[in-house]
Design a protein around this motif. Structure first.
Motif, PDB file in Angstrom:
ATOM      1  N   VAL A  44       0.578  -1.244  -0.013  1.00 32.96           N
ATOM      2  CA  VAL A  44      -0.030  -0.171   0.018  1.00 32.96           C
ATOM      3  C   VAL A  44       0.899   1.204   0.066  1.00 32.96           C
ATOM      4  N   SER A  45       0.831   2.103  -1.002  1.00 32.94           N
ATOM      5  CA  SER A  45       1.649   3.152  -1.138  1.00 32.94           C
ATOM      6  C   SER A  45       0.954   4.517  -0.982  1.00 32.94           C
ATOM      7  N   LYS A  46      -0.403   4.527  -0.511  1.00 32.61           N
ATOM      8  CA  LYS A  46      -1.189   5.635  -0.366  1.00 32.61           C
ATOM      9  C   LYS A  46      -0.460   6.425   0.892  1.00 32.61           C
ATOM     10  N   THR A  47      -0.256   7.534   0.991  1.00 29.24           N
ATOM     11  CA  THR A  47       0.096   8.382   2.133  1.00 29.24           C
ATOM     12  C   THR A  47       1.600   8.160   2.202  1.00 29.24           C
ATOM     13  N   LYS A  48       2.302   7.412   1.646  1.00 28.02           N
ATOM     14  CA  LYS A  48       3.762   6.887   1.902  1.00 28.02           C
ATOM     15  C   LYS A  48       4.516   7.993   0.871  1.00 28.02           C
ATOM     16  N   PRO A  49       5.768   8.346   1.334  1.00 29.10           N
ATOM     17  CA  PRO A  49       6.655   9.055   0.515  1.00 29.10           C
ATOM     18  C   PRO A  49       7.352   8.280  -0.530  1.00 29.10           C
ATOM     19  N   ALA A  50       7.469   9.035  -1.686  1.00 27.58           N
ATOM     20  CA  ALA A  50       8.077   8.314  -2.804  1.00 27.58           C
ATOM     21  C   ALA A  50       9.442   7.425  -2.370  1.00 27.58           C
ATOM     22  N   SER A  51      10.068   7.922  -1.430  1.00 29.96           N
ATOM     23  CA  SER A  51      11.455   7.506  -1.058  1.00 29.96           C
ATOM     24  C   SER A  51      11.046   5.948  -0.776  1.00 29.96           C
ATOM     25  N   GLY A  60      12.408  -5.252  -5.228  1.00 26.91           N
ATOM     26  CA  GLY A  60      11.910  -6.037  -5.772  1.00 26.91           C
ATOM     27  C   GLY A  60      10.442  -6.247  -5.885  1.00 26.91           C
ATOM     28  N   GLN A  61       9.805  -5.336  -5.200  1.00 30.69           N
ATOM     29  CA  GLN A  61       8.372  -5.342  -4.915  1.00 30.69           C
ATOM     30  C   GLN A  61       7.724  -4.566  -6.091  1.00 30.69           C
ATOM     31  N   ARG A  62       6.879  -5.196  -6.873  1.00 33.96           N
ATOM     32  CA  ARG A  62       6.148  -4.573  -8.278  1.00 33.96           C
ATOM     33  C   ARG A  62       4.541  -4.518  -8.253  1.00 33.96           C
ATOM     34  N   ASP A  63       3.969  -4.805  -6.910  1.00 29.12           N
ATOM     35  CA  ASP A  63       2.665  -4.636  -6.965  1.00 29.12           C
ATOM     36  C   ASP A  63       2.363  -3.501  -5.951  1.00 29.12           C
ATOM     37  N   PHE A  64       1.707  -2.449  -6.594  1.00 30.54           N
ATOM     38  CA  PHE A  64       1.460  -1.502  -5.151  1.00 30.54           C
ATOM     39  C   PHE A  64       0.042  -1.009  -5.312  1.00 30.54           C
ATOM     40  N   GLY A  65      -0.782  -0.608  -4.695  1.00 30.86           N
ATOM     41  CA  GLY A  65      -1.993  -0.446  -4.668  1.00 30.86           C
ATOM     42  C   GLY A  65      -2.453   0.899  -3.664  1.00 30.86           C
ATOM     43  N   GLU A  66      -3.346   1.760  -4.100  1.00 31.31           N
ATOM     44  CA  GLU A  66      -4.130   2.674  -3.418  1.00 31.31           C
ATOM     45  C   GLU A  66      -5.557   2.659  -3.537  1.00 31.31           C
ATOM     46  N   ASN A  67      -6.167   2.814  -2.386  1.00 28.44           N
ATOM     47  CA  ASN A  67      -7.642   2.977  -2.306  1.00 28.44           C
ATOM     48  C   ASN A  67      -8.449   4.169  -2.039  1.00 28.44           C
TER      49      ASN A  67
END
Length: 71
Positions: A44-51, A60-67
């Motif tokens: 879950v990348s929502k609200t997380k900084p791009a860094s 190696g993580q390739r699947d990211f999601g936001e809701n």
């Protein structure tokens, strides 16, 4: 299987408080080992900084999601 799912949710909650890249990578490795390719890990990348997203991508993580539907 409910126990494993609940543990993954608890782990995700703990990950939301991560401050350092090292902690993020340790937790990422632990989750990957635990699921052992039995499921797709969606970070879950929502609200997380791009860094932080970049750190996981580089690891190696390739699947990211936001809701945003609930907002």
């Amino acid at each position: 299987m409910g126990g494993a799912r609940e543990e993954m949710f608890r782990h995700a909650a703990r990950m939301s408080a991560i401050v350092t890249n090292e902690e993020l990578l340790r937790n990422f490795a632990a989750v990957k080992q635990r699921i052992n390719n039995r499921a797709t890990l969606v970070a879950v990348s929502k609200t997380k900084p791009a860094s932080l997203v970049q750190v996981l991508y580089d690891a190696g993580q390739r699947d990211f999601g936001e809701n945003y539907v609930q907002e």
